[in-house]
Structure formats: structure tokens, C-alpha cells
Design an enzyme around this catalytic site. Structure first.
Site, PDB file in Angstrom:
ATOM      1  N   SER A  51      19.713 -25.371  -2.826  1.00 19.95           N
ATOM      2  CA  SER A  51      18.851 -26.950  -3.398  1.00 19.95           C
ATOM      3  C   SER A  51      18.008 -27.499  -1.685  1.00 19.95           C
ATOM      4  O   SER A  51      17.242 -27.481  -2.622  1.00 19.95           O
ATOM      5  CB  SER A  51      20.445 -27.854  -2.879  1.00 19.95           C
ATOM      6  OG  SER A  51      20.885 -27.412  -3.912  1.00 19.95           O
ATOM      7  N   ARG A  63      31.201 -19.328   1.256  1.00 16.30           N
ATOM      8  CA  ARG A  63      30.733 -19.829  -0.019  1.00 16.30           C
ATOM      9  C   ARG A  63      29.129 -19.851  -0.421  1.00 16.30           C
ATOM     10  O   ARG A  63      28.867 -19.768  -1.821  1.00 16.30           O
ATOM     11  CB  ARG A  63      30.592 -21.613   1.184  1.00 16.30           C
ATOM     12  CG  ARG A  63      30.096 -23.137  -0.858  1.00 16.30           C
ATOM     13  CD  ARG A  63      30.166 -24.091   0.871  1.00 16.30           C
ATOM     14  NE  ARG A  63      29.630 -25.423  -0.933  1.00 16.30           N
ATOM     15  CZ  ARG A  63      29.855 -25.868  -1.493  1.00 16.30           C
ATOM     16  NH1 ARG A  63      30.775 -25.256  -2.099  1.00 16.30           N
ATOM     17  NH2 ARG A  63      29.779 -26.562  -2.861  1.00 16.30           N
ATOM     18  N   ASP A  64      28.701 -19.180   1.068  1.00 16.63           N
ATOM     19  CA  ASP A  64      27.206 -18.194   0.644  1.00 16.63           C
ATOM     20  C   ASP A  64      26.932 -17.090   1.082  1.00 16.63           C
ATOM     21  O   ASP A  64      26.307 -16.403   0.763  1.00 16.63           O
ATOM     22  CB  ASP A  64      26.325 -18.880   1.136  1.00 16.63           C
ATOM     23  CG  ASP A  64      25.868 -20.906   1.274  1.00 16.63           C
ATOM     24  OD1 ASP A  64      26.056 -21.239   0.802  1.00 16.63           O
ATOM     25  OD2 ASP A  64      25.826 -21.060   2.635  1.00 16.63           O
ATOM     26  N   ALA A  67      18.860 -29.165   7.390  1.00 18.32           N
ATOM     27  CA  ALA A  67      18.994 -30.040   6.958  1.00 18.32           C
ATOM     28  C   ALA A  67      20.352 -30.715   6.278  1.00 18.32           C
ATOM     29  O   ALA A  67      21.126 -31.439   7.651  1.00 18.32           O
ATOM     30  CB  ALA A  67      18.293 -31.388   6.890  1.00 18.32           C
ATOM     31  N   HIS A 105      18.111 -23.900  -8.999  1.00 19.93           N
ATOM     32  CA  HIS A 105      18.949 -21.807  -8.365  1.00 19.93           C
ATOM     33  C   HIS A 105      19.752 -21.237  -9.068  1.00 19.93           C
ATOM     34  O   HIS A 105      20.664 -22.996 -10.162  1.00 19.93           O
ATOM     35  CB  HIS A 105      18.988 -21.892  -6.811  1.00 19.93           C
ATOM     36  CG  HIS A 105      19.934 -23.156  -6.653  1.00 19.93           C
ATOM     37  ND1 HIS A 105      21.568 -22.531  -6.987  1.00 19.93           N
ATOM     38  CD2 HIS A 105      20.402 -23.984  -5.818  1.00 19.93           C
ATOM     39  CE1 HIS A 105      22.022 -23.424  -6.524  1.00 19.93           C
ATOM     40  NE2 HIS A 105      20.832 -24.720  -5.873  1.00 19.93           N
TER      41      HIS A 105
END
Ligand SMILES: O=C(O)[C@H](O)COP(=O)(O)O
Ligand SMILES: [Mn+2]
Ligand SMILES: [Mn+2]
Length: 559
Positions: free
Chosen positions: A81, A170-171, A287, A472
Site C-alpha cells: 500500500s 501477514r507479509d 511508516a 497491488h
């Protein structure tokens, strides 16, 4: 005039008129992939998105949303994102945090710069704490960067090091956290052999401990604070591999949601609370999920939760996470300088802009879109609305999320005629896709499609234009695949559910009664990516993009 002397004024488009209402819809985590039962975008009923694609080769196409197209280090890096919305909003490709940290570590520049020298003062007498996401996902952080930082810091005087881990799943695949903790343990044991007192001190699952975003749920950050700073958690273990294995078994939580734990010594005492005089680094480069912890570590006045004890520390982010708030004030690597974003140009050119999403994606269409800046460029020209997200649930429980509320808001704003650009992010396919619940992800996709319809109907009523795209892939492929593209089975013969994003391209569609009849996608931009969208949107507003923007995807043919 911009401070650099550049003009903010954009040339008028030779054919396309100004003043149209343009709806910009970002479907979060909605890619295009081969249709099969693990492609939730395909399995779900999505009549609106289908109607934009089928039979419309001139106004529907795919764009690249991963790897170099969005400033990531390699073509094996899936999109995300942050980089997706940065590219969409900025219209150019910037080397992103992952890449900048790689370069700084490779050249050693990271150790010469202000941030490292600031924390180095603590090394002789005190502890260096490293807090962050432990995986090789490459979205928020990377294990190899942590390992290099551990090595580099110890070679430059750090004698006592504590790592506070956040498990991923999660990733990367769920269950992979055990392997990552084992790898980190072996790195730390190499340091111990060299006489450095290096240990894991605490941990917890990223979605339950520390890594909340956009102030959705401060309790998440508090649980992290209690473990990392106060050394208090509901679970205590002597070692982190044992902790992760036990907690997965005992609580049945996935890696993302593991409860907080602290590592204790033989006397049951936490091995690494953060105390006065210590140095703290949050080693994530991305961030959004670091801003809240950064505030809790840095701000003197802070009322989001009771910190109980506020140690006097030297705190440094891997990057500066917010360019507007200048948060944190010390950082190891300078963030990408994403300047002159399309949002800033548009308000300078009279384009009134409205942006909306629910909390968990709100910063995506505002903060990320605007080059990691919070706040308005011109509050008289812009309005950003946040719809509160559900708190304390995994989104497969309520896969519709707030998509229809966001769409209703967008519809009302479009019908009001008060704004030229109405920009939304519909979060479902991504947020539910990350849970790995395939059935719920199908519902999520169906709901997003309904949201798109509601917005397109409003565009129709006001004679406007729409541009629908995604940041994405995620929901279009929910299974780990082997090289042949078939589902990869684990040792027990089960499929491995993919909770992460993908490398897939994403669709982009344009249309609406306000779109000039000669507009079509150019045929000579086959490798177009998300960064080409900003110039396209500027054209739809009747403006020509600055010359250094990635080229527009559209042309006008005929009369
Ligand atoms: O932060 C997250 O939720 C995931 O790591 C990436 O998802 P996003 O890039 O879609 O936010
Ligand atoms: Mn996304
Ligand atoms: Mn995501």
C-alpha cells in the site's frame, strides 16, 4: 510559484475539458490473475468490475504494481500500500525505504549519519534496543537489514543489545515466524560468542502488539509498550523460539495475532525493559505502522494510554516516518523525498479534492497519496473524511467492512457537486485477504464491487468520469504456488494459504458520461505502472502533467 522557482501551474489539456467530477477508486489488494478457486476476485460475483473489463480493450488494461515499477529493490518484491499509493499520488517512481536502507547499509553511510551517531552515545554504558517486524516480507522491514544493523552496531561499540520482535505471518506465510526467530537467535548467539550481551527481550504478533496504524486502536501499542518498556506481559518465557511455538499451540493464535510475551531470566526477571539512558531504534522502514509507537516513544505530552514509566532514551527511527510532523526527529536513513505530488498540483490548479476511506486505510488515500505527509495542502480546497473501522476483530469476521459506508459518502459528495476529485480506497479485498480466510475474501470482493457500483452510478448522474484501479494484488491469489503455478502443498499434503500480497498486475478502468468519446488507453505504454496513473488523472481533470511525471496512459483519438 513553488519554492524551487518551478511553477505550480499546469498547462490546459488541448482537448479534455476542466471542471468535470472525477471519481478515483482504489481497490486495495485487487489484482488480476488466472481464474481458479483460489482467485477470490474471480470466484466472487463482481458484475461491475466485470462490466468495465469485458469488451472494453480501449478503457480497461493492466498496470504493474510491484518491484521496480513502484521503487522496490527487486522484481521479486510484491507491491504494497505504501509504495502503491506513493506511486499513484506522486506520478513518479522513487527509490523506496527498503532500497534506501539497503544502500545505506551496503555503503556504511548509515553509521556516519546523524541518527546513528545520536544513539551511539548510549552504547558504552547502556543498552541498544531494536524493535520491529521480524520477517523477510520486505513490506515494513527485512530480517537481513536487522542482521546487518546488529553486526554494524556491535562493531561500533554496542555491548548490550535487546531485540523486541513482532511476528509476521501477514507479509509471509503463517507459521514462518518460528524459522525467523531461530535465525535471529543464531545471529544473536554469534554476537554472544564475541562477548556481546545480545538477546531477544520481548515479542508479540504484529496485529495485536505495537503495529496498529492511523490510531485505530491504541491498546495495540500499549500492549507493546508494556512488554518492551515496562517488561510486563501476560506470558513469560526463557527463550523466544519456545515462546512462539508454545503460544501458537496454546492460544491457537496465528503469527500475526500472538499475544505479548517477555523473556525472563532464571529469577523470572524480564531481561530487557527499556530504561533511562538506553538507545531505541524502531527498525521498520515503512511508516504507517510505526507512527503510533514513534509518538509514544518520542512525545513528552502524550495521553493515548498511561505509559506508567517514561524512560529518558535516545530514540531513532529507521526512517523518518512522517515528513509533516517530522516524526521521529532522529532517524538512521533519510526517507524518499516525494515532492510535488499530484494532490499538491491539483489544489494549486483549482481542483477541489475530497478523499475518504475507513480508518485502517484512511492514511493510504491521504498520507501515502500525498508523499507521506499528513494534513491538507490547502484546507479551503480539500476535505478528507475517515469512517471509523471496526476495532478488535479480524476482518474475516466482518468482511463487508465499511465499504458501503465509504461508497455512500463518496456518492453523496459526488452528487453534491462540491468537489472535482472524489478519491476513495475500498479496503476489503486486502484486509480480508490478509486473514487467509478464502470464503470471507470472496464476500469482501463482492462487497467492494457493490461499492464501485454505487460510486459509478453517482458519476453517471452528474455526467462525471471515473477511474478505478488498485494498489497491488492480494485477493486474486490466496495460495502459495510452485514454479508451475499450481498450489504448493506442505508436508501433510495441505495447501498453504497465502495471506500476503502478490506480484500480480492490477486493473485500471476509465469511463463515465463525462469522458470525451475519443479517449482510450495508449497502446505504446505496455509496461505502464501505478506511477503512470497520476498524469492520467491530471488529464481527466483537463490538465497536462508536469514533464517529469511518468507518461499518461491515455490519448484522444478521432474528433
Ligand atoms: O501492513 C499491512 O497490513 C501489510 O503488511 C501490508 O498491507 P498494505 O500494504 O496493503 O497495507
Ligand atoms: Mn494496499
Ligand atoms: Mn495489504
Amino acid at each position: 510559484m513553488a519554492s524551487s522557482g518551478l511553477s505550480w501551474e499546469l498547462e490546459a489539456h488541448p482537448t479534455l475539458p476542466k471542471g468535470k467530477t472525477v471519481a478515483v477508486v482504489v481497490l486495495d489488494g485487487w489484482g488480476e490473475a488466472t481464474p481458479d478457486q483460489y482467485n477470490c476476485v474471480h470466484v466472487a460475483e463482481t458484475p461491475t468490475m466485470d462490466s468495465l473489463k469485458n469488451g472494453h480493450p480501449d478503457t480497461w488494461r493492466l498496470v504493474r504494481a510491484h518491484g521496480h515499477a513502484v521503487g522496490l529493490p527487486t522484481e521479486d518484491d510484491m507491491g504494497n500500500s505504501e509504495v502503491g499509493h506513493n506511486a499513484l499520488g506522486a506520478g513518479r517512481i522513487f527509490a523506496q525505504g527498503a532500497k534506501l536502507v539497503d544502500l545505506a547499509l551496503e555503503s556504511g553511510k548509515i553509521y556516519d549519519d546523524e541518527g546513528f551517531n545520536y544513539i551511539k552515545d548510549c552504547f558504552a554504558e547502556n543498552t541498544l534496543h531494536l524493535i520491529g517486524l521480524l520477517s523477510d516480507g520486505g513490506v515494513h522491514s527485512r530480517l537481513d537489514q536487522l542482521q546487518l544493523l546488529l553486526k554494524g552496531s556491535s562493531e561500533r561499540g554496542a555491548k548490550r543489545i535487546r531485540v523486541h520482535i513482532l511476528t509476521d505471518g501477514r507479509d509471509v506465510l503463517d507459521g514462518s515466524s518460528i524459522g525467523f526467530v531461530e535465525t535471529l537467535e543464531s545471529t544473536l548467539s554469534t554476537l554472544r560468542e564475541k562477548g556481546i550481551d545480545a538477546q531477544i527481550a520481548s515479542g508479540g504478533g504484529r496485529m495485536y502488539v505495537t503495529m496498529d496504524r492511523y490510531e485505530n486502536d491504541w491498546e495495540v501499542v500499549k500492549r507493546g509498550w508494556d512488554a518492551q518498556v515496562l517488561g510486563e506481559a501476560p506470558y513469560q518465557f526463557k527463550n523466544a523460539v519456545e515462546a512462539v511455538k508454545n503460544l501458537r499451540e496454546e492460544t491457537k493464535c496465528s503469527d500475526q495475532y500472538l499475544p505479548p510475551f517477555v523473556i525472563v531470566d532464571d529469577n523470572g526477571k524480564a531481561v530487557g525493559p527499556i530504561v533511562d539512558g538506553d538507545a531505541v531504534v524502531t527498525f521498520n522502514f515503512r511508516a504507517d505502522r510505526m507512527t503510533m509507537i514513534a509518538k509514544s516513544l518520542e512525545y513528552k505530552d502524550f495521553d493515548k494510554f498511561d505509559r506508567v514509566r517514561v524512560p529518558k532514551i535516545k530514540y531513532c527511527g529507521m526512517l523518518q516516518y512522517d515528513g509533516e510532523l517530522l516524526l521521529p526527529s532522529h532517524y538512521l536513513v533519510s526517507p524518499p523525498e516525494i515532492d510535488r505530488t499530484s494532490g499538491e498540483y491539483l489544489v494549486h490548479n483549482g481542483v477541489k479534492t475530497f478523499a475518504c476511506s475507513e480508518t485502517v486505510k484512511f492514511g493510504h488515500v491521504t498520507f501515502f497519496w500525498n508523499g507521506n505527509r499528513s494534513g491538507y495542502f490547502d484546507s479551503s480546497m480539500e476535505e478528507y473524511v475517515e469512517i471509523p473501522s471496526d476495532v478488535g476483530i479480524t476482518f474475516n469476521v466482518k468482511p463487508k467492512m465499511k465499504a458501503l459506508e465509504i461508497a455512500e459518502k463518496a456518492r453523496d459528495i459526488i452528487l453534491s457537486g462540491k468537489f472535482h476529485q472524489v478519491r476513495v480506497n475500498l479496503p476489503n479485498s486486502d484486509m480480508v485477504g490478509h486473514t487467509g480466510d478464502i470464503e470471507a475474501t470472496v464476500v469482501a470482493c463482492k462487497t467492494s464491487d457493490k461499492g464501485v457500483k454505487m460510486i459509478l452510478d453517482a458519476v453517471e448522474q452528474v455526467g462525471g468520469i471515473y477511474l478505478v484501479t488498485a494498489d497491488h494484488g492480494n485477493a486474486e491469489d490466496m495460495v502459495k504456488r510452485n514454479k508451475a503455478g499450481n498450489p504448493a502443498l506442505d508436508k501433510s499434503g495441505n495447501i498453504q494459504v497465502l495471506t500476503s500480497h502478490t506480484l500480480q498486475p492490477v486493473p485500471i478502468a476509465i469511463g463515465g458520461p463525462g469522458l470525451h468519446s475519443g479517449v482510450r488507453f495508449k497502446r505504446d505504454v505496455p509496461n505502464g505502472g501505478l506511477a503512470n496513473v497520476a498524469a492520467t488523472v491530471m488529464n481527466l481533470h483537463g490538465l497536462v502533467a508536469p514533464s517529469d511525471y511518468e507518461e499518461t496512459l491515455i490519448e484522444v483519438v478521432g474528433n
